[in-house]
Design a protein around this motif. Structure first.
Motif, mmCIF file in Angstrom:
data_model
loop_
_atom_site.group_PDB
_atom_site.id
_atom_site.type_symbol
_atom_site.label_atom_id
_atom_site.label_comp_id
_atom_site.label_asym_id
_atom_site.label_seq_id
_atom_site.Cartn_x
_atom_site.Cartn_y
_atom_site.Cartn_z
ATOM 1 N N MET A 173 -34.412 -7.537 -62.077
ATOM 2 C CA MET A 173 -34.967 -8.716 -62.737
ATOM 3 C C MET A 173 -34.063 -9.206 -63.855
ATOM 4 O O MET A 173 -33.947 -10.420 -64.095
ATOM 5 C CB MET A 173 -36.365 -8.406 -63.274
ATOM 6 N N MET A 181 -40.409 -6.283 -67.648
ATOM 7 C CA MET A 181 -40.453 -7.167 -66.481
ATOM 8 C C MET A 181 -41.060 -8.517 -66.827
ATOM 9 O O MET A 181 -40.560 -9.577 -66.409
ATOM 10 C CB MET A 181 -41.249 -6.509 -65.348
ATOM 11 N N VAL A 190 -31.415 -11.142 -62.130
ATOM 12 C CA VAL A 190 -31.965 -12.402 -61.610
ATOM 13 C C VAL A 190 -32.110 -13.432 -62.725
ATOM 14 O O VAL A 190 -31.899 -14.633 -62.513
ATOM 15 C CB VAL A 190 -33.329 -12.136 -60.931
ATOM 16 N N LEU A 224 -39.193 -12.069 -66.667
ATOM 17 C CA LEU A 224 -39.746 -13.132 -65.833
ATOM 18 C C LEU A 224 -39.950 -14.400 -66.643
ATOM 19 O O LEU A 224 -39.619 -15.507 -66.195
ATOM 20 C CB LEU A 224 -41.073 -12.675 -65.214
ATOM 21 N N GLY A 274 -32.931 -5.472 -69.060
ATOM 22 C CA GLY A 274 -33.267 -4.810 -67.799
ATOM 23 C C GLY A 274 -32.784 -3.371 -67.770
ATOM 24 O O GLY A 274 -33.461 -2.485 -67.237
ATOM 25 N N SER A 292 -36.606 -15.997 -67.308
ATOM 26 C CA SER A 292 -36.082 -16.664 -66.115
ATOM 27 C C SER A 292 -36.756 -18.018 -65.895
ATOM 28 O O SER A 292 -36.082 -19.022 -65.596
ATOM 29 C CB SER A 292 -36.294 -15.766 -64.893
ATOM 30 N N PHE A 346 -42.798 -5.400 -54.702
ATOM 31 C CA PHE A 346 -42.543 -5.752 -56.099
ATOM 32 C C PHE A 346 -43.816 -5.636 -56.932
ATOM 33 O O PHE A 346 -43.804 -5.046 -58.018
ATOM 34 C CB PHE A 346 -41.988 -7.174 -56.188
#
Length: 244
Positions: free
Chosen positions: A200, A42, A203, A46, A161, A49, A27
């Motif tokens: 991602m 990304m 996620v 992140l 994404g 999230s 990753f």
């Protein structure tokens, strides 16, 4: 046999020619090798999230606390003790919505009682119901604060994404065009980076959607609990008004 060995050697040489070393498909390796736009996507996903998980933890902890305090308060409320005594103990620090609802109604009740005659002022019942409705709305608004972030992330993160994926695949095709080489060694790193952005996005989105649905249901049940208590308490005060 010799032809297979030669083909393997050529593939290895092509992989090394990309940068002197084989691509890193971890990753962090894919993040480091990705285009600036893909890296930005990304990082954004992140951060979204992490923000969602912080909201989920805070809401879960808050709901658990208010439910436990509401259980304790209702036991004391229905114990048969004086409501005036309960109000005196609670009014200085109503630290959960049910207590705030009770305190606001009792405060309006006391304001509606004339100090000279002790009679209930006209329209007191309507004002008490209105105060309780406003209190329920205000307290639920506080509990639902930031819940919309989960809905927003859940609905937009997959598309963000996907944007990173499309951009990464575009770079992969540009690499094919510039190198005149369509081998897997040329295409694979860019596609892997692009798919990492999609992963991602999922996620970030999946926990946000699940948590939003669960928390919305829990908050809806708690709102019904507050409204039910307001109806019961309003009935008690109305009965007392009729007696006076």
């Amino acid at each position: 046999m010799e032809e297979e060995l030669e083909a393997s050697a050529v593939a290895a040489v092509e992989a090394l020619d990309l940068g002197g070393t084989a691509p890193d498909f971890s990753f962090f390796g894919m993040f480091a090798q990705a285009d600036f736009i893909v890296q930005a996507v990304m990082i954004m996903l992140l951060g979204a999230s992490v923000w969602c998980w912080a909201i989920i933890y805070d809401k879960y902890k808050r709901l658990r606390a208010v439910r436990e305090k509401a259980d304790e308060f209702e036991v004391e409320f229905w114990s048969g003790n004086s409501l005036e005594d309960l109000y005196e103990r609670t009014r200085h620090n109503p630290d959960h919505p049910l207590a705030m609802l009770f305190v606001s109604a009792m405060r309006e009740w006391q304001r509606s009682t004339t100090t000279l005659t002790g009679k209930i002022a006209m329209g007191a019942q309507e004002r008490i119901y209105r105060v309780m409705q406003v209190t329920v709305s205000r307290e639920m608004e506080r509990l639902e604060h930031y819940l919309g972030v989960l809905a927003t992330v859940g609905s937009t993160a997959p598309f963000v994404g996907l944007f990173g994926t499309v951009w990464g695949i575009m770079n992969s095709f540009q690499s094919i065009a510039s190198s005149n080489n369509s081998s897997l060694a040329v295409v694979a790193p860019g596609i892997a980076e692009a798919l990492a952005a999609t992963a991602m996005g999922l996620v970030a989105a999946i926990p946000a959607v699940v948590a939003y649905n669960v928390l919305s249901n829990d908050l809806g049940r708690y709102a019904n609990r507050l409204e039910g208590f307001a109806e019961e308490f309003g009935t008690i005060l109305s009965r007392q008004m009729d007696e006076e």
